[in-house]
Design an enzyme around this catalytic site. Structure first.
Site, PDB file in Angstrom:
ATOM      1  N   GLU A 116       0.896  -2.962  12.727  1.00  0.00           N
ATOM      2  CA  GLU A 116       1.259  -4.382  12.640  1.00  0.00           C
ATOM      3  C   GLU A 116       1.730  -4.981  13.963  1.00  0.00           C
ATOM      4  O   GLU A 116       2.051  -6.164  14.020  1.00  0.00           O
ATOM      5  CB  GLU A 116       2.291  -4.587  11.529  1.00  0.00           C
ATOM      6  CG  GLU A 116       1.685  -4.297  10.153  1.00  0.00           C
ATOM      7  CD  GLU A 116       2.711  -4.292   9.027  1.00  0.00           C
ATOM      8  OE1 GLU A 116       3.908  -4.142   9.316  1.00  0.00           O
ATOM      9  OE2 GLU A 116       2.287  -4.425   7.862  1.00  0.00           O
TER      10      GLU A 116
ATOM     11  N   LYS B  91       2.859   0.284  16.201  1.00  0.00           N
ATOM     12  CA  LYS B  91       4.034   0.417  15.346  1.00  0.00           C
ATOM     13  C   LYS B  91       3.956   1.714  14.554  1.00  0.00           C
ATOM     14  O   LYS B  91       4.965   2.371  14.314  1.00  0.00           O
ATOM     15  CB  LYS B  91       4.058  -0.790  14.405  1.00  0.00           C
ATOM     16  CG  LYS B  91       5.300  -0.958  13.579  1.00  0.00           C
ATOM     17  CD  LYS B  91       5.207  -2.260  12.784  1.00  0.00           C
ATOM     18  CE  LYS B  91       6.356  -2.427  11.807  1.00  0.00           C
ATOM     19  NZ  LYS B  91       6.099  -3.540  10.873  1.00  0.00           N
ATOM     20  N   GLN B  92       2.747   2.077  14.124  1.00  0.00           N
ATOM     21  CA  GLN B  92       2.629   3.172  13.160  1.00  0.00           C
ATOM     22  C   GLN B  92       1.211   3.727  13.160  1.00  0.00           C
ATOM     23  O   GLN B  92       0.347   3.220  13.867  1.00  0.00           O
ATOM     24  CB  GLN B  92       2.973   2.644  11.778  1.00  0.00           C
ATOM     25  CG  GLN B  92       1.989   1.585  11.282  1.00  0.00           C
ATOM     26  CD  GLN B  92       2.561   0.744  10.160  1.00  0.00           C
ATOM     27  OE1 GLN B  92       3.111  -0.310  10.409  1.00  0.00           O
ATOM     28  NE2 GLN B  92       2.427   1.235   8.944  1.00  0.00           N
TER      29      GLN B  92
ATOM     30  N   TRP C  56       0.833  -1.212   0.000  1.00  0.00           N
ATOM     31  CA  TRP C  56       0.000   0.000   0.000  1.00  0.00           C
ATOM     32  C   TRP C  56       0.861   1.253   0.000  1.00  0.00           C
ATOM     33  O   TRP C  56       0.377   2.351  -0.221  1.00  0.00           O
ATOM     34  CB  TRP C  56      -0.995  -0.021   1.172  1.00  0.00           C
ATOM     35  CG  TRP C  56      -0.405   0.128   2.563  1.00  0.00           C
ATOM     36  CD1 TRP C  56       0.704  -0.455   3.043  1.00  0.00           C
ATOM     37  CD2 TRP C  56      -0.937   0.938   3.626  1.00  0.00           C
ATOM     38  NE1 TRP C  56       0.917  -0.097   4.346  1.00  0.00           N
ATOM     39  CE2 TRP C  56      -0.070   0.758   4.738  1.00  0.00           C
ATOM     40  CE3 TRP C  56      -2.043   1.776   3.763  1.00  0.00           C
ATOM     41  CZ2 TRP C  56      -0.293   1.407   5.967  1.00  0.00           C
ATOM     42  CZ3 TRP C  56      -2.253   2.405   4.986  1.00  0.00           C
ATOM     43  CH2 TRP C  56      -1.391   2.226   6.065  1.00  0.00           C
ATOM     44  N   ASP C  57       2.157   1.075   0.268  1.00  0.00           N
ATOM     45  CA  ASP C  57       3.103   2.181   0.208  1.00  0.00           C
ATOM     46  C   ASP C  57       2.923   2.988  -1.074  1.00  0.00           C
ATOM     47  O   ASP C  57       3.033   4.211  -1.077  1.00  0.00           O
ATOM     48  CB  ASP C  57       4.542   1.646   0.239  1.00  0.00           C
ATOM     49  CG  ASP C  57       4.825   0.741   1.433  1.00  0.00           C
ATOM     50  OD1 ASP C  57       3.906   0.000   1.827  1.00  0.00           O
ATOM     51  OD2 ASP C  57       5.952   0.771   1.943  1.00  0.00           O
TER      52      ASP C  57
END
Lengths: 754, 754
Positions: A500, A617-618, A357-358
């Site tokens: 994640e 994580k993000q 998806w980056d």
């Protein structure tokens, strides 16, 4: 970590803020500059390993889209093509190395304006002889197949025997996996070296050619030479006695062609061999300098469309944004809509060249807003991949287009590897769950399609590709939902969301909202097309053409859009990340928030243990309120940013830039600036280990967004352009080009004014 | 070439003339000692690459018989198993390397009596800290699967942080070809590291285990450690702060098991994993020193059966013969009659682990005369390969057993590669003709069977295997002969004889004589068996059992034995090497006879050009008059030696020792000694490049023959033992053990007397 090794202020005059340099060679840190100084043109990507060899080097050369699978228990990956960068130089019989003798005046520079890499230094060997070295290298931005090196060695007050070995080396691997069958090797006219090799599974033949020009001062030198033909390897050894103050000029001009190349379509291997040989002969006659100049012009054209001017108290900001754009230009296969962008671009073996998806959520906005033709080609890649997405859906018991978490060949389906590093508790390999249950990518692609449409107004693209993706992904989601009898609503259970660290969660907020958005858009466009665009509607509604049957699907879609469970903001405006996140235990995260290298928490907790802690994580909910901001008011944005950011370790390079944008949005410009700087430092900073397996492609897209969508406040909201600048005080003004519905805008933002 | 780097007089007292050493480390020459200091036990062979890494190292580990083919365009080869020798040592964060800092008192010694490799030196790093290093290593001669390393680092008047990374690395390849699919990786009990990998085509699973013991002085140290699990790689990183004058003792104990192992027959992979893990746990508890001592006892037993004592004016002679015997012991898979000896033993990738006539004609006499059980196992390998030999015959349109020029798996048939190095004229790869038309190996194997029989009197072996080989190979030759109508005789056209400089010749003397010998022996044994050994005769004469039908073949065999054309000695006693050799042009060979490295002529002439010159690579007619000496009188031996030796460049390592024997035979003891010395120098000499791809197995067998069959004049002639010593004046006496028909003889030859 040696701060002084990377220098941000190397360029002067026309190259001011265009040059990043390395001021000292340290074999420990060589992988960093191999990756961040990577050269490429979207077709070809070459890590900037030095000509001479050192232990621990990663000599990677990739050609976009040439995926191959080593064995049934591995996933497909971009194969590391034969190395043509290495040049062994022997001075009086001793192999030249910067680890021996005395090195002074060392500098290696990447000029982002011209795409040229230079390296120069003075070297005194053990016998006290002194030499000035200059290495130059480029990958052509004009001829996708071409790259070249020029070496100049000047003998300072000494005579010496200079021996040079150079050729094509197919003994390289992807960390031990060899993707090629050895092919024909040949030296033509005592000069042109050709080697073929074929990928073992995907059967792509690579044709490599290289040739050398050797001059001493202005005279072409005919030195003693001998052929060396080994296994998977062919080269020529030149031997020349050089006098004091003479300069050896050694050019190495190379090209690579493959049977998969778009411009070679329909040609036989024989024809490709002949063309490539003809072209290398031509290139040799043109020579390094002229070849480079042609490429520079192409670079200039590209920069004219995208260059952002930042007036700030620190030139680094200007450099960092150009650096991000430089990498997005060299990594993107704009020539071929059968290829995507790798998570490490073409700069390393990390993530095996796969697309995530980056591309759609992080990188695409840059292209959509400035070079929409490239954005379109990247979305066509996703369209071309529908067959693979159908396969993945079917394998998982669903319908419609379920995009793979990681993508390679358009027909591959899922290619995420299953096993990762050691579990610190059990000593076994850790299972990677993303390929199984990280499913939001399907909405992310649909979202990017719609975003592209809204920004460019490219109706033709939508008719041809876009609507079909919107419907097909919505159908997947409808089939994916799970009915909860008790609650009378649809759930999405057992997924990994963008965060994640949290595996096997139910009703991940980001996943559910985006799925709902996706189905909602399908419902909307069903109506719009049926009423206003019957040609396209009829085609898409015809299962024989599209595999879709919209009339049959629409009621279910409408029903599920209404009945999918969404995590609603609580009274404080906080959106639960999933069903259980807020009930998990809190631990003191200070140690991890202050970490110097990412991943510290994984050395203390294994995935199972980490899964029980409120730690992220993000960006996940934060990402949600960015993408679907029209659904959430500012207070909700603020609450969620304030709650989740302190729990987020930014252990993914996808995190900092998004948080920077949100910090801008919620009027924290200082924090936004700090996060932006940290994002730029992922690759460009002084931590010399972060980029070893390759640069962070998504982060570069994020950096562009942090500047344009964050500081400058550019946003497409429900189809309308909104610009609401929030410049941090360190930045005086930003001037940038933008294409809106085909109109080129040149925008300048100063002190939060347009 | 640095003469001083190899030292022949390192051993003292009980190790006098048992130790070869390297007195200086030079990265340029590292491959030499990797090969000549190779460790092994016939099952396992490990090149002696240093623990720390250098560019250009060849880290090869081979397990006999585990052949695998990378792709359809490659030939099968011994795969390079995961490396377990490497140990990375960081001192205060800097990777230890002999190329950095100051090294003194360096010595690396191979002790052939104990099979232990040692290396010690004092190293002062850039910061001026001094350390004494001692490395020890062995491959067990007792437990075929086991090998171990012990490292001792003493801090001389300084404290330091010592970090050690060690594990299993499966990223290694055979010059770029990866033969393994990555398998399971696991760390048990935070200590035992296990990694599996499986060959891609032959489906052999390798199970690797390794474990470390770390002590500081006498105390077991529990340092900080962390797991590192990468692609094809798993290891542990230890970090320990060590005080001045303390010693770090680091043991690494490893084993390898495979699903092809004879002692693992019938076991599942699970069972092999468990056994290997159990054994590594046991080995760890025993420790390096005790494990080594058990292996030493096994070494002693072996030396007791074979040691030759040479009393001469130069101890080097004693050392060189032991060196040859040491290598024959470590390269020979005596445990398994499904494996042969590789042309480079297990010491390198050269010749891919394949077996040639090197085994039967060069190496086998050593075993036949001293360890006949091993000779028998090697001949059984050839018996087991009959199926492959039938396949090769059929593919070529012949009958019977046509042995492959190069052999690997018993069922493989021919495995000689087709393409070699660059043709200096055309720039293309050179075609290797041996696999197609170098056919004398079939007689060579039959000859070795007969020789074994005559020397050992092993009637049982003959009944079971030997006679069948003799008949089957004779049937091949009968089918191979070509009838020449005009001359009324049988020819063998278009072959390569032992002299590989002469390609596509007709009636190569060696080939034709040996073919005739082979058919003649079959005719003789037909009669003998029919009359005296009816049980065996009936079995072999039954096509359903043996595939042979002797009664049907015998008349043709007899006829062809009589009518095959043989190159007869001319009036000067000169046997033409083939139909055209003597009519080819003569050139001045002085330059090539004086060459320092083999192969000089190939840099001036390509194969086609070389083919037109009277120049030989190695013994051909000279080999013939050695093997079939009963057919030729001394004058003929003399004429041919005098004619061919000056035309022979000894560009094959199979040449010098045979010429030495013949020089002894024709009473040129000085020349014989000179040729013997040159033969020993192929690997043990000061030319630091000759052994890079591995040692020269056949040469070692030749050296043994030059001493025993040359100087000592031992010969089996027509079934009788003849000893006719011809000691050169440099040698006073030679004492050696010999088994003749099962009787152990201890023979001493002094001044040409027994």
């Amino acid at each position: 970590m040696n701060q002084s090794i990377i220098n941000y202020n190397s360029g002067k005059d026309e190259y001011k803020n265009w040059i990043v340099s390395e001021t000292e060679f340290n074999v420990k840190y060589q992988k960093k500059c191999e990756a961040i100084f990577c050269l490429g043109n979207g077709y070809l990507g070459i890590r900037s390993a030095t000509e001479e060899s050192y232990l621990g080097q990663l000599r990677d050369t990739f050609i976009s889209g040439t995926f191959n699978k080593f064995g049934d228990n591995e996933v497909t990956e971009l194969p590391n093509a034969a190395d043509m960068i290495a040049i062994d130089i022997y001075v009086d019989g001793e192999l030249f190395s910067l680890e021996k003798g005395i090195v002074s005046n060392y500098e290696r520079t990447l000029n982002m304006k011209t795409g040229e890499l230079k390296r120069y230094f003075t070297w005194t060997n053990k016998s006290g002889k002194t030499f000035n070295f200059l290495f130059k290298r480029f990958v052509s931005f004009h001829n996708l197949h071409l790259f070249a090196t020029k070496v100049e060695i000047t003998l300072v007050g000494c005579d010496a025997n200079i021996e040079i070995y150079s050729g094509i080396n197919g003994q390289v691997t992807n960390s031990g996996s060899q993707h090629f069958l050895e092919g024909e090797k040949r030296i033509f006219d005592n000069r042109y070296i050709q080697m073929l090799q074929k990928t073992t599974e995907s059967n792509i033949t690579f044709v490599h050619n290289t040739v050398h020009n050797l001059k001493v001062d202005e005279k072409e030198d005919i030195p003693t030479y001998r052929f060396e033909m080994d296994r998977r390897k062919v080269g020529i050894n030149y031997n020349s006695s050089v006098l004091s103050n003479q300069t050896v000029y050694f050019e190495k001009i190379s090209n690579i062609y493959t049977t998969r190349d778009k411009d070679m379509e329909g040609m036989s291997i024989k024809e490709i061999k002949d063309i490539s040989l003809k072209n290398i002969k031509h290139s040799r006659s043109v020579g390094y300098d002229a070849l480079k100049n042609v490429g520079c012009k192409e670079w200039q054209k590209n920069w004219d469309s995208i260059d952002i001017k930042i007036d700030s108290d620190d030139d680094y900001n200007q450099l960092a944004v150009r650096f991000a754009q430089y990498h997005m230009l060299i990594m993107t296969p704009k020539h071929d809509n059968r290829c995507g962008i790798g998570a490490k671009g073409l700069s390393g073996e990390g993530y095996k060249g796969h697309s995530f998806w980056d591309t759609e959520i992080f990188i695409l906005p840059f292209f959509t807003y400035t070079m929409p033709e490239i954005a379109k080609s990247l979305l066509e890649y996703r369209y071309n991949m529908l067959e693979g997405a159908h396969i993945k859906a079917k394998e998982n018991g669903y319908r419609g287009a379920m995009y793979p978490w990681e993508s390679a060949w358009i027909k591959d389906g899922e290619v995420t590897p299953v096993w990762g590093g050691a579990d610190i508790v059990t000593g076994e390999s850790t299972k990677i769950w993303s390929g199984f249950i990280e499913q939001h990518i399907t909405s992310d692609i649909a979202f990017a399609v719609w975003q592209y449409y809204q920004i460019t107004g490219d109706e033709e693209f939508m008719n041809e590709y876009g609507y079909e993706i919107l419907f097909d992904t919505a159908i997947f989601w409808a089939s994916r939902l799970e009915w909860d009898k008790d609650k009378n609503e649809y759930h999405i259970n057992d997924v990994v969301g963008p965060d994640e660290f949290q595996e096997h969660v139910n009703n991940d907020a980001f996943t559910n909202y985006m799925a709902q958005w996706c189905m909602e858009k399908a419902v909307d466009y069903y109506k719009i097309l049926k009423e206003n665009n019957s040609r396209v509607f009829v085609r898409l509604n015809n299962p024989e053409y599209s595999g879709l049957n919209l009339d049959k699907e629409i009621d279910v879609l409408r029903d599920k859009t209404n009945k999918i469970y969404l995590q609603l903001p609580n009274k404080d405006g906080l959106i639960p990340q999933d069903d259980t996140y807020l009930s998990k235990k809190n631990i003191d995260l200070t140690k991890y928030k202050n970490q110097k290298n990412v991943g510290l928490i994984s050395k203390d907790y294994n995935p199972k243990q980490r899964n029980k802690i409120q730690v992220s994580k993000q960006a996940s909910v934060v990402m949600l309120v960015y993408l679907l901001e029209y659904k959430f008011n500012n207070k909700i944005k603020q609450s969620n940013f304030d709650y989740y950011e302190p729990k987020t370790l930014h252990d993914s390079s996808l995190s900092l830039a998004i948080h920077s944008i949100l910090a801008s949005d919620v009027d924290k410009p200082d924090f936004a600036y700090k996060l932006f700087r940290k994002a730029t430092e992922i690759d460009l900073g002084t931590n010399m280990k972060t980029s070893d397996p390759g640069i962070h492609a998504a982060s570069f897209g994020g950096i562009w967004q942090a500047v344009i969508c964050g500081f400058c406040g550019v946003r497409m909201v429900q189809g309308k352009l909104r610009i609401n600048p929030k410049l941090p005080e360190q930045i005086n003004s930003i001037t940038f080009p933008l294409l809106w519905k085909g109109n080129k805008l040149e925008i300048k933002v100063t002190n939060n004014k347009l």
